[in-house]
Design a protein around this motif. Sequence first.
Motif, short mmCIF file in Angstrom:
data_model
loop_
_atom_site.label_atom_id
_atom_site.label_comp_id
_atom_site.label_asym_id
_atom_site.label_seq_id
_atom_site.Cartn_x
_atom_site.Cartn_y
_atom_site.Cartn_z
N LEU A 87 0.84 -1.20 0.00
CA LEU A 87 0.00 0.00 0.00
C LEU A 87 0.87 1.25 0.00
CD1 LEU A 87 -2.75 -1.03 2.58
CD2 LEU A 87 -3.00 -0.83 0.11
N PHE A 88 1.93 1.24 0.82
CA PHE A 88 2.87 2.37 0.84
C PHE A 88 3.45 2.60 -0.55
CE2 PHE A 88 7.54 2.72 0.58
CZ PHE A 88 7.67 4.09 0.75
N ALA A 89 3.83 1.54 -1.23
CA ALA A 89 4.45 1.68 -2.55
C ALA A 89 3.51 2.36 -3.53
CB ALA A 89 4.88 0.31 -3.08
N ARG A 90 2.26 1.95 -3.53
CA ARG A 90 1.28 2.58 -4.44
C ARG A 90 1.07 4.05 -4.10
NH1 ARG A 90 -1.07 -2.56 -3.94
NH2 ARG A 90 -2.63 -1.88 -2.45
N GLU A 91 0.92 4.34 -2.81
CA GLU A 91 0.72 5.72 -2.39
C GLU A 91 1.94 6.59 -2.70
OE1 GLU A 91 0.16 8.30 1.71
OE2 GLU A 91 -0.47 6.21 1.72
N ALA A 92 3.12 6.07 -2.40
CA ALA A 92 4.35 6.83 -2.65
C ALA A 92 4.54 7.08 -4.15
CB ALA A 92 5.55 6.09 -2.07
N ALA A 93 4.25 6.07 -4.97
CA ALA A 93 4.38 6.24 -6.43
C ALA A 93 3.42 7.33 -6.91
CB ALA A 93 4.13 4.92 -7.14
N ALA A 94 2.21 7.36 -6.37
CA ALA A 94 1.24 8.39 -6.75
C ALA A 94 1.71 9.78 -6.34
CB ALA A 94 -0.12 8.08 -6.12
N LEU A 95 2.52 9.87 -5.27
CA LEU A 95 3.05 11.15 -4.81
C LEU A 95 4.31 11.58 -5.56
CD1 LEU A 95 2.60 10.68 -0.96
CD2 LEU A 95 1.35 12.27 -2.44
N GLY A 96 4.82 10.72 -6.45
CA GLY A 96 5.99 11.08 -7.22
C GLY A 96 7.27 10.39 -6.81
N VAL A 97 7.22 9.49 -5.84
CA VAL A 97 8.41 8.75 -5.44
C VAL A 97 8.69 7.70 -6.51
CG1 VAL A 97 9.46 7.29 -3.66
CG2 VAL A 97 7.93 9.16 -3.01
N ARG A 98 9.91 7.69 -7.04
CA ARG A 98 10.22 6.81 -8.16
C ARG A 98 11.19 5.69 -7.83
NH1 ARG A 98 6.04 8.02 -9.33
NH2 ARG A 98 5.41 9.51 -10.89
N ILE A 99 11.88 5.78 -6.71
CA ILE A 99 12.81 4.72 -6.28
C ILE A 99 12.33 4.27 -4.91
CG2 ILE A 99 15.19 4.13 -5.73
CD1 ILE A 99 15.97 6.50 -7.62
N LEU A 100 11.86 3.03 -4.83
CA LEU A 100 11.26 2.53 -3.60
C LEU A 100 12.03 1.35 -3.06
CD1 LEU A 100 7.64 2.73 -4.90
CD2 LEU A 100 8.52 4.02 -2.97
N GLY A 101 12.11 1.26 -1.75
CA GLY A 101 12.80 0.14 -1.11
C GLY A 101 12.43 0.10 0.35
N GLY A 102 13.25 -0.55 1.15
CA GLY A 102 13.00 -0.66 2.57
C GLY A 102 14.30 -0.53 3.34
N CYS A 103 14.18 -0.18 4.60
CA CYS A 103 15.35 -0.03 5.47
C CYS A 103 15.17 -0.97 6.66
CB CYS A 103 15.48 1.44 5.88
SG CYS A 103 17.13 1.89 6.48
N CYS A 104 15.55 -0.53 7.82
CA CYS A 104 15.60 -1.36 9.02
C CYS A 104 14.31 -2.13 9.27
CB CYS A 104 15.91 -0.50 10.23
SG CYS A 104 17.43 0.44 10.08
N GLY A 105 14.45 -3.42 9.51
CA GLY A 105 13.32 -4.26 9.85
C GLY A 105 12.58 -4.84 8.66
N THR A 106 12.89 -4.39 7.44
CA THR A 106 12.20 -4.95 6.28
C THR A 106 12.84 -6.27 5.88
OG1 THR A 106 13.55 -3.68 4.73
CG2 THR A 106 11.45 -2.71 5.39
N THR A 107 12.08 -7.06 5.16
CA THR A 107 12.53 -8.38 4.72
C THR A 107 12.33 -8.49 3.21
OG1 THR A 107 10.37 -9.41 4.94
CG2 THR A 107 11.75 -9.35 6.93
N PRO A 108 12.87 -9.54 2.60
CA PRO A 108 12.59 -9.75 1.17
C PRO A 108 11.08 -9.81 0.87
CG PRO A 108 14.44 -11.10 1.82
CD PRO A 108 13.87 -10.48 3.09
N ALA A 109 10.29 -10.31 1.80
CA ALA A 109 8.84 -10.36 1.59
C ALA A 109 8.24 -8.96 1.44
CB ALA A 109 8.16 -11.10 2.74
N HIS A 110 8.75 -7.99 2.18
CA HIS A 110 8.28 -6.60 2.05
C HIS A 110 8.58 -6.08 0.64
CE1 HIS A 110 8.55 -6.78 6.50
NE2 HIS A 110 7.55 -5.91 6.45
N ILE A 111 9.78 -6.31 0.17
CA ILE A 111 10.18 -5.81 -1.14
C ILE A 111 9.39 -6.51 -2.25
CG2 ILE A 111 12.12 -5.44 -2.71
CD1 ILE A 111 12.16 -3.83 0.03
N ARG A 112 9.20 -7.82 -2.13
CA ARG A 112 8.39 -8.55 -3.12
C ARG A 112 6.97 -8.00 -3.17
NH1 ARG A 112 11.42 -12.87 -1.58
NH2 ARG A 112 9.98 -13.49 0.07
N ALA A 113 6.38 -7.75 -2.01
CA ALA A 113 5.01 -7.23 -1.98
C ALA A 113 4.93 -5.87 -2.66
CB ALA A 113 4.51 -7.13 -0.53
N MET A 114 5.95 -5.03 -2.47
CA MET A 114 5.98 -3.74 -3.15
C MET A 114 6.08 -3.94 -4.66
SD MET A 114 8.51 -1.71 -0.55
CE MET A 114 8.95 -0.46 -1.75
N ALA A 115 6.90 -4.88 -5.08
CA ALA A 115 7.14 -5.09 -6.50
C ALA A 115 5.91 -5.62 -7.22
CB ALA A 115 8.30 -6.07 -6.69
#
Length: 124
Positions: A87-115
């Motif tokens: 959900l964050f990825a979709r919202e951020a993309a709509a706001l103009g964020v073009r490079i998305l990822g995760g930092c502390c506490g994120t896992t490969p599952a978080h990144i896959r869900a964004m993708a």
Amino acid sequence: MRNFTYSEEGTIFGDMRPGAGCALLKNKNVQIIGANCTLGPQSLASHSSGASRVDDLRISGMPNAGFPKREGDRIVYPKSSPEYFALFAREAAALGVRILGGCCGTTPAHIRAMAVSGEIRCDR
């Protein structure tokens, strides 16, 4: 690329707002400006909207999996679910964020869900 770390109030470098920080760095020939760490997805997306208003900049966003909390002698990250990150990825993309990822506490599952959230492409 330069990343900011935001306070809970949405400021950087003391009391500076994201748009002002981005405008300052734009004059330093920085092409990608973003935010990582400190905050979870919801806060980071809303703070990134100020950065996305600066012309000719690519914006990145790489939040933690929640706001860090101290438990005894450890820092822990209350986990945001991979679905919440999508959900964050979709919202951020709509706001103009073009490079998305995760930092502390994120896992490969978080990144896959964004993708696979529909609008985001994941390159390895």
